[in-house]
Design a protein around this motif. Structure first.
Motif, short mmCIF file in Angstrom:
data_model
loop_
_atom_site.label_atom_id
_atom_site.label_comp_id
_atom_site.label_asym_id
_atom_site.label_seq_id
_atom_site.Cartn_x
_atom_site.Cartn_y
_atom_site.Cartn_z
N TYR A 273 2.22 5.88 -11.27
CA TYR A 273 1.36 4.72 -11.05
C TYR A 273 0.74 4.28 -12.37
O TYR A 273 0.25 5.09 -13.16
CB TYR A 273 0.23 5.06 -10.07
N GLY A 274 0.76 3.00 -12.60
CA GLY A 274 0.16 2.39 -13.78
C GLY A 274 0.21 0.90 -13.57
O GLY A 274 0.51 0.45 -12.46
N LEU A 275 -0.03 0.14 -14.60
CA LEU A 275 -0.04 -1.31 -14.42
C LEU A 275 1.30 -1.82 -13.89
O LEU A 275 1.35 -2.65 -12.99
CB LEU A 275 -0.39 -2.00 -15.74
N GLY A 276 2.39 -1.26 -14.45
CA GLY A 276 3.71 -1.72 -14.03
C GLY A 276 3.96 -1.48 -12.55
O GLY A 276 4.37 -2.39 -11.82
N ALA A 277 3.67 -0.24 -12.10
CA ALA A 277 3.90 0.08 -10.70
C ALA A 277 2.99 -0.75 -9.80
O ALA A 277 3.41 -1.24 -8.74
CB ALA A 277 3.66 1.57 -10.47
N ALA A 278 1.74 -0.93 -10.22
CA ALA A 278 0.81 -1.71 -9.41
C ALA A 278 1.29 -3.15 -9.26
O ALA A 278 1.29 -3.72 -8.16
CB ALA A 278 -0.59 -1.67 -10.03
N LEU A 279 1.72 -3.74 -10.38
CA LEU A 279 2.20 -5.13 -10.31
C LEU A 279 3.47 -5.22 -9.49
O LEU A 279 3.67 -6.20 -8.75
CB LEU A 279 2.43 -5.67 -11.72
N ALA A 280 4.35 -4.22 -9.61
CA ALA A 280 5.59 -4.24 -8.82
C ALA A 280 5.27 -4.18 -7.33
O ALA A 280 5.83 -4.94 -6.53
CB ALA A 280 6.48 -3.07 -9.23
N ALA A 281 4.36 -3.27 -6.95
CA ALA A 281 3.99 -3.17 -5.53
C ALA A 281 3.38 -4.48 -5.04
O ALA A 281 3.71 -4.98 -3.96
CB ALA A 281 3.01 -2.01 -5.33
N ALA A 282 2.49 -5.05 -5.85
CA ALA A 282 1.87 -6.32 -5.46
C ALA A 282 2.90 -7.43 -5.37
O ALA A 282 2.86 -8.27 -4.46
CB ALA A 282 0.77 -6.69 -6.46
N ALA A 283 3.88 -7.41 -6.29
CA ALA A 283 4.89 -8.47 -6.29
C ALA A 283 5.75 -8.40 -5.03
O ALA A 283 6.11 -9.44 -4.46
CB ALA A 283 5.77 -8.34 -7.54
N VAL A 284 6.09 -7.18 -4.59
CA VAL A 284 6.87 -7.06 -3.36
C VAL A 284 6.10 -7.67 -2.19
O VAL A 284 6.65 -8.43 -1.38
CB VAL A 284 7.21 -5.57 -3.08
N CYS A 285 4.83 -7.34 -2.10
CA CYS A 285 3.98 -7.90 -1.03
C CYS A 285 3.97 -9.42 -1.11
O CYS A 285 4.16 -10.11 -0.12
CB CYS A 285 2.56 -7.34 -1.16
N ALA B 95 0.84 -1.20 0.00
CA ALA B 95 0.00 0.00 0.00
C ALA B 95 0.87 1.25 0.00
O ALA B 95 0.57 2.23 -0.69
CB ALA B 95 -0.93 -0.03 1.22
N THR B 96 1.97 1.21 0.75
CA THR B 96 2.88 2.36 0.79
C THR B 96 3.52 2.60 -0.57
O THR B 96 3.59 3.75 -1.05
CB THR B 96 3.98 2.12 1.85
N LEU B 97 3.96 1.52 -1.22
CA LEU B 97 4.55 1.67 -2.56
C LEU B 97 3.52 2.23 -3.55
O LEU B 97 3.85 3.08 -4.39
CB LEU B 97 5.07 0.31 -3.06
N THR B 98 2.28 1.78 -3.43
CA THR B 98 1.22 2.26 -4.32
C THR B 98 0.99 3.76 -4.13
O THR B 98 0.90 4.52 -5.11
CB THR B 98 -0.09 1.51 -4.02
N VAL B 99 0.89 4.18 -2.86
CA VAL B 99 0.66 5.59 -2.58
C VAL B 99 1.85 6.43 -3.05
O VAL B 99 1.67 7.52 -3.62
CB VAL B 99 0.39 5.78 -1.07
N ALA B 100 3.07 5.90 -2.86
CA ALA B 100 4.26 6.62 -3.34
C ALA B 100 4.24 6.76 -4.85
O ALA B 100 4.52 7.84 -5.40
CB ALA B 100 5.52 5.89 -2.87
N ALA B 101 3.90 5.68 -5.55
CA ALA B 101 3.86 5.72 -7.02
C ALA B 101 2.81 6.72 -7.50
O ALA B 101 3.04 7.45 -8.48
CB ALA B 101 3.57 4.33 -7.57
N LEU B 102 1.67 6.76 -6.82
CA LEU B 102 0.63 7.73 -7.19
C LEU B 102 1.12 9.15 -6.95
O LEU B 102 0.88 10.04 -7.76
CB LEU B 102 -0.65 7.46 -6.40
N GLY B 103 1.84 9.36 -5.84
CA GLY B 103 2.36 10.68 -5.53
C GLY B 103 3.40 11.14 -6.54
O GLY B 103 3.46 12.31 -6.91
#
Lengths: 212, 212, 212
Positions: free
Chosen positions: A175-187, A163-171
């Protein structure tokens, strides 16, 4: 949630099914239930986190009450668990993997939806975690157990990282599919490492004597 | 809550910190938790009552998700409890006093916010009580205990007195810092008398035989 | 709920009183409570399902916080249970009958209110069931029991039948007092047959060994 890219949506649907299945299995193992109980608890596990998030951000009726396919997938997972519960125990690892997919995607989508609704960075991270772990928490309450997420395992912490990575990417406006998948992958990776090596979050200092 | 006078706001913040600290300590004593559990339960105790109130009156996202200092104070209280839990037990009385401050101020602010959002007198009293005791109730549910507020001690009743006085003062158009502090002080005194003399609310008649 | 025909409204009020009474009695039997606990649990049983429904459909503040007579009837039921609890056990069958009236009417009204607020057929059925069984579920959680509705008896299923009939009648544009009473009557009959013959919803296959 239809504003998400198709691949993320597909993973979200996979996660919903996995949460419905896994939630119902956990409930069956823990206590004596009838079909109403198994299905209710499977669906609460799959949909509860998103419902709490939507109530808190003021998006009512919750998405679950509008997009019938989330509902249908959660129900399907719970009914399969009801019918095949004593056989599915052999599939523990595949189910844990699918559950980790759900945890990861729910955290990312929950945080991004909170930002979309105008919440700040801190609350958005919290809402991502609530989306990911809220359903399982409700299920554990219903079956009379202290929620697992409060006691042991790395479960909320990887969700918080995603969630933190997602919020950072949005900031950072990346943020896009790549960032979302990367954040999910870390989790996903942190969660699976936690499962593999039996990692736990730290306990209160001096609590060793109370550990049995 | 920023429409409150500064002194009341200061007491509200003190109460939030005290609820976070006390809620986390209670959770640590009752069951085995990790850092996620202790912090979650401390924050739920501190913020849960206000969140339920805000959902019920239609003020979403709840104030807690917008004013970061409530969030920060609840978190600070819970983290201190996590780190120093086994040492803080010696400070039981100061913590009980701070907790009573929180109970009193939460009841007053909760009732006045409900009136501000257009609710009637009866519901506003109820919402004042919910603000004051809701967080502790959620915590007790999470750790598998019948909520203390339903079983014993004078806890909900002083909150109800304070909420009623607040609603009456608003109805008489004499509400201000003085009236708010007076209502909170009445609650505080009843609560501390209850603690000092071990007072309990009445039990159902004929229930003596079930008392062990 | 004032858009309902008068007879349905009258049954709704009867149901609210019965749920308050029965909810409080169940709570007294299950655990040790004081007057705050008995009254709180009786009122939660009577009003909780409707409050959850109203939060989920976005009708806040919930109807209960606006129509004082629901509140008053639930309180009256709970207070009577508090005062006369050990004597009311002899009236078990009349109370069960009144409770079945409440279950039936709550399911019908809950489903029709959801349709009125623009929800689809599936969610409206679900919201009818939530209205009918939500209050009792909260009460069971509060007293530390796995909710009865998840474990045994025909309780959610008749409510689901009544909600489905209601949604169907609304879809066919034949909903009115007659259709509402017919849907409620079907629920009532199934529920009472379930009580009379001790019927239970199906359990997971292979769970026989866990049945004691």
């Amino acid at each position: 949630m239809s504003t998400q890219p198709p691949l993320l949506l597909a993973l979200d649907l996979v996660g919903t099914f996995a949460f419905g299945l896994n939630g119902a299995l956990t409930a069956i193992r823990a206590t004596r239930l009838d079909v109403v109980g198994v299905v209710t608890l499977g669906m609460m596990t799959a949909l509860g986190g998103g419902v709490i998030r939507d109530i808190l951000i003021g998006s009512v009726p919750p998405a679950t009450f509008q997009d019938w396919y989330y509902f249908a997938l959660a129900l399907a997972g719970a009914l399969i668990a009801f019918a095949l519960g004593h056989w599915l125990h052999r599939l523990e690892m595949p189910i844990t993997v699918l559950d980790a997919v759900g945890l990861s995607v729910f955290a990312v989508i929950g945080a991004s939806k909170a930002i979309e609704y105008g919440l700040g960075a801190g609350p958005a991270v919290l809402l991502g975690v609530i989306t990911a772990v809220g359903g399982g928490t409700i299920r554990d309450l219903m079956i009379g157990q202290v929620p697992t997420v409060l006691r042991s395992e790395l479960y909320a912490i990887p969700a918080m990282v995603a969630a933190t990575l997602t919020v950072a990417a949005l900031g950072l406006e990346i943020y896009g599919l790549g960032a979302a998948l990367a954040a999910a992958a870390v989790c996903f990776v942190i969660r699976m490492l936690g499962v593999r090596f039996g990692l736990n979050a730290p306990r209160p200092p001096g609590s060793a004597a109370q550990r049995r």
